[in-house]
Scaffold this active site. Structure first.
Site, short mmCIF file in Angstrom:
data_model
loop_
_atom_site.label_atom_id
_atom_site.label_comp_id
_atom_site.label_asym_id
_atom_site.label_seq_id
_atom_site.Cartn_x
_atom_site.Cartn_y
_atom_site.Cartn_z
N HIS A 173 0.85 -1.19 0.00
CA HIS A 173 0.00 0.00 0.00
C HIS A 173 0.89 1.25 0.00
CE1 HIS A 173 -2.61 3.10 1.85
NE2 HIS A 173 -3.59 2.45 1.25
N PRO A 174 0.40 2.37 -0.51
CA PRO A 174 1.24 3.58 -0.55
C PRO A 174 1.75 4.08 0.80
CG PRO A 174 -0.62 3.82 -2.04
CD PRO A 174 -0.85 2.56 -1.27
N ARG A 175 1.14 3.66 1.91
CA ARG A 175 1.67 4.05 3.23
C ARG A 175 2.93 3.25 3.59
NH1 ARG A 175 -1.42 6.28 7.38
NH2 ARG A 175 0.48 6.02 8.61
N LYS A 176 3.23 2.21 2.84
CA LYS A 176 4.40 1.40 3.11
C LYS A 176 5.58 1.92 2.30
CE LYS A 176 1.59 -1.11 5.53
NZ LYS A 176 0.31 -0.45 5.25
N LEU A 177 6.80 1.45 2.62
CA LEU A 177 7.97 1.93 1.88
C LEU A 177 7.91 1.49 0.44
CD1 LEU A 177 8.92 1.90 4.97
CD2 LEU A 177 11.23 1.77 4.05
#
Length: 368
Positions: A173-177
């Site tokens: 997901h975009p919240r992950k690196l």
């Protein structure tokens, strides 16, 4: 506003996605297979299975662990709600355990406290990228699934997070690196389990769509059991391959920024922050800060006034409407952390000036 997170995406990812589109193969195909091989090599496991999200990855992990109706699965409430939800998807019952106040992760003691004769498995979360002490759970007699949603790039006892897990799930997901927009990965040690989970993510077809389309002869597939459509696309995998190569640089930058935060807040009374555990290193997927009388709503508003977009502390699933009215053991550490912590901006492109603004805002909120 200074965002809490910003994916590090650029021309390379755009070109890779465009090449996938131009190839005419945009569904699950050769780039997915390449991404799986590269990710398995990076983690140091024999099998990696790309899927549509970490939620679907966790669901497959529970199936691989033999979880089904009538079983209980122990989870931390202090986690994104998907950790508890996937237990329902598998037909089992989630049982919440409390977490360690320093790592925000489950401990063997907290799991033993809520284990019953129906307990089949435990989902151990690497919260915010801080690795859980996976080896400590080996003596519990339970199937252990590692929720490494936030963990790509973190290490546990000198190896990548998830390397020692029988079953682990990762989020892109975009919240992950490492991001593919949406998407996830299952890593598996056992070959037979990997074969079955690979089938299940594609309707349990006896021959994959990629193999059918690449065959020069007609192929009549069978559908071997009731299954799912949990596939990743080649467009996502093309992006993922670029992101995987950039991951070590992302981790190094986030650790630099996290160290600067830690140094800036070290003298503030009662303040604790995300940090490495003794047995590993974190990628600082999230950087949280807490103090005993932190008024979450007040702090978030004050930070917003400084132009800083922060987030509430990690959610406690048992307090959400979806789980209200159910009976859970007392979770005092979980409830304190979720109410008296906030997540600060941390992203690869963050400038010194932006971080100075965040530091000043937190000092103001603390009353320093």
């Amino acid at each position: 506003m200074i965002p809490v997170m910003k994916p590090w995406l650029g021309a390379e990812e755009a070109e890779a996605a465009a090449a996938a589109v131009a190839s005419g193969w945009v569904a699950q195909g050769p780039r997915v297979a390449e991404f799986e091989r590269a990710f398995a090599e990076f983690i140091g496991v024999p099998h990696a299975i790309a899927v549509s999200s970490c939620t679907t990855a966790l669901h497959l992990c529970l199936i691989g662990a033999g979880v089904g109706p009538g079983d209980e699965v122990i989870v931390p409430s202090l986690s994104f709600i998907a950790t508890a939800n996937v237990v329902h998807h598998a037909g089992a019952t989630p049982v919440c355990a409390d977490v360690d106040a320093v790592t925000l992760n489950l401990t063997p003691e907290s799991v033993r406290a809520v284990t019953t004769e129906r307990t089949k498995a435990v989902i151990v979360v690497d919260q915010g990228g801080i690795p859980a002490d996976l080896d400590a759970f080996a003596s519990l007699g339970l199937a252990v699934v590692e929720d490494a949603a936030c963990g790509a790039g973190s290490t546990y006892r000198g190896r990548p997070v998830g390397a020692g897990a029988a079953l682990a799930a990762y989020s892109f997901h975009p919240r992950k690196l490492l991001t593919t927009g949406e998407g996830g990965m299952v890593t598996v040690q056992d070959e037979q389990t990997a074969v079955r989970l690979r089938r299940l993510r594609e309707h349990a077809m006896s021959v994959s769509a990629a193999d059918r389309h690449s065959s020069s002869q007609p192929v009549l597939e069978e559908y071997l059991e009731v299954a799912y459509n949990y596939r990743m696309t080649d467009i996502q995998a093309a992006i993922g391959l670029i992101q995987l190569r950039k991951l070590p640089e992302m981790v190094a930058r986030r650790r630099e920024l996290a160290a600067r935060y830690q140094d800036a807040f070290s003298g503030l009374a009662g303040v604790t922050t995300a940090a490495d555990p003794a047995y590993g290193t974190t990628n600082f997927q999230s950087f949280w800060v807490s103090w005993p009388d932190l008024d979450q709503e007040h702090v978030l508003k004050l930070l917003a006034g400084h132009g800083v977009s922060a987030r509430r502390g990690i959610m406690a699933s048992h307090l959400e409407p979806a789980y209200r009215g159910r009976s859970f053991a007392p979770l005092p550490v979980t409830e304190r952390l979720t109410r008296h912590s906030v997540i600060l901006p941390l992203f690869h492109q963050m400038t010194t000036a932006e971080q100075d603004t965040v530091i000043a805002a937190v000092r103001d909120a603390h009353g320093d």
